[in-house]
Design an enzyme around this catalytic site. Structure first.
Site, mmCIF file in Angstrom:
data_model
loop_
_atom_site.group_PDB
_atom_site.id
_atom_site.type_symbol
_atom_site.label_atom_id
_atom_site.label_comp_id
_atom_site.label_asym_id
_atom_site.label_seq_id
_atom_site.Cartn_x
_atom_site.Cartn_y
_atom_site.Cartn_z
ATOM 1 N N ILE A 48 0.856 -1.178 0.000
ATOM 2 C CA ILE A 48 0.000 0.000 0.000
ATOM 3 C C ILE A 48 0.892 1.229 0.000
ATOM 4 O O ILE A 48 1.675 1.439 0.930
ATOM 5 C CB ILE A 48 -0.928 0.055 1.227
ATOM 6 N N THR A 49 0.808 2.042 -1.033
ATOM 7 C CA THR A 49 1.596 3.272 -1.058
ATOM 8 C C THR A 49 0.901 4.342 -0.220
ATOM 9 O O THR A 49 -0.332 4.386 -0.135
ATOM 10 C CB THR A 49 1.799 3.784 -2.498
ATOM 11 N N GLY A 50 1.694 5.186 0.423
ATOM 12 C CA GLY A 50 1.128 6.244 1.257
ATOM 13 C C GLY A 50 0.321 5.708 2.416
ATOM 14 O O GLY A 50 -0.740 6.242 2.748
ATOM 15 N N ALA A 51 0.820 4.659 3.068
ATOM 16 C CA ALA A 51 0.040 3.962 4.104
ATOM 17 C C ALA A 51 0.330 4.447 5.515
ATOM 18 O O ALA A 51 -0.105 3.821 6.477
ATOM 19 C CB ALA A 51 0.298 2.459 4.015
ATOM 20 N N ASN A 52 1.042 5.560 5.664
ATOM 21 C CA ASN A 52 1.353 6.037 7.007
ATOM 22 C C ASN A 52 0.238 6.896 7.614
ATOM 23 O O ASN A 52 0.280 7.243 8.788
ATOM 24 C CB ASN A 52 2.666 6.835 7.009
ATOM 25 N N TYR A 200 -4.218 18.497 -9.910
ATOM 26 C CA TYR A 200 -4.675 17.245 -9.290
ATOM 27 C C TYR A 200 -5.607 16.492 -10.232
ATOM 28 O O TYR A 200 -5.410 15.292 -10.492
ATOM 29 C CB TYR A 200 -5.378 17.544 -7.970
#
Length: 317
Positions: A48-52, A200
């Site tokens: 999962i990218t950007g999972a923080n 975006y």
């Protein structure tokens, strides 16, 4: 005076109703998640990218509950480790690990993929979740406008480099966390470096072109591609959309009006778990219900052109 009393009473009643609706939705999400939490993802490896934070973190938690091996692909090690600690306070199931990934940098993406390929025997699910929105104009080290670099070209390179590993899974799948705002985008195929009016939306449209072409190319390989828009969700994605001094006003409104990260993650969790291999290439709403693809993304000639440009700019070959 009576007018003020009526206005105050009206505000109190309105806010009370909004809070009741908010807590009611949150409870339904919690109840549904608890009833289906089991071992459905046992022996599954998920990136999962950007999972923080935000939706990515909420998704990681739900999949860990179901015994998945979850790789948090994040830029900030400290925030990722904090997210892992938060997840571990809620569940001891599954395995949750951090791997450094900066989608602004093709070099970082290649390093990340080399590490994953070297250490993982297979990859079952890739969730392309990370994104930037309304970021101040900036060029990345690869000389690309930051929205296009992170939201599209980074995803393009990452996904293609991990395809062989996904094909080793018995039912590999790729999930693109998109945005309904892509309907308002316009991709200038001649300029990916300059400042844009709707960066975006434009970058998300470019990514949709990629998702649709990828689904077409992967037919028959056993790897499915699903695209989802989670709706308006209260996460850090909008942190560049307004001045920090306005947080005292904006944050309560976001809390009342927008879905929580946990609510926003439910459609992604559904796509990660449901038997949808034969439904590759489709488009889904925030709870995982299928929707019609917007007309703006219907021309395959544009998908192919976007692919060819992306292949050249990322030096994929």
């Amino acid at each position: 005076m009576s007018v003020c009393k009526y206005a105050t009473a009206g505000c109190v009643i309105t806010i009370s109703i909004m809070l009741l609706r908010k807590f009611s939705r949150a409870y339904r999400v919690y109840k549904r998640a608890m009833t289906i939490a089991g071992k459905e993802m046992l022996n599954k490896t998920v990136i999962i990218t950007g999972a923080n934070c935000g939706i990515g973190k909420a998704t990681a938690l739900e999949l860990a509950k179901r015994h998945a091996r979850v790789i948090l692909a994040c830029r900030d090690k400290e925030k990722a480790n904090s997210a892992i600690s938060d997840i571990r306070r809620i569940t001891s199931s599954g395995e949750v690990v951090f791997r450094h990934l900066d989608l602004e940098s093709f070099r970082s993406i290649r390093d990340f993929c080399c590490e994953v390929i070297e250490n993982e025997t297979k990859l079952d699910i890739l969730i392309n979740n990370a994104a930037v929105m309304n970021h101040p104009y900036k060029k990345t080290e690869d000389n690309l406008e930051i929205h296009m670099s992170v939201n599209h070209f980074g995803n393009f390179l990452l996904t293609n480099l991990l395809l062989d590993l996904l094909k080793k899974s018995s039912a590999g799948r790729i999930i693109f966390v998109s945005s309904a705002l892509h309907k308002y985008g316009k991709v200038n195929m001649e300029d990916f470096q300059g400042q844009q009016k709707k960066p975006y939306a434009n970058s998300k449209l470019a990514n949709v072109y990629f998702a649709r072409e990828l689904a077409h190319r992967l037919k028959g390989t056993g790897v499915a591609v699903h695209t989802l828009h989670p709706g308006m969700v209260n996460t850090e994605l909008s942190r560049y959309s307004y001045a920090p001094v306005l947080n005292i006003i904006v944050n309560p409104l976001k809390y009342l009006l927008l879905s929580s990260a946990e609510e926003g993650s439910q459609g992604i969790v559904h796509l990660a778990m449901a038997n949808l291999q034969s439904d590759t290439g489709k488009y889904y709403g925030r709870t995982g219900e299928e929707e019609e693809w917007p007309e703006i993304s219907s021309d395959r000639a544009i998908w192919k052109k976007m692919w060819e440009i992306s292949e050249k700019l990322t030096n994929l070959q």
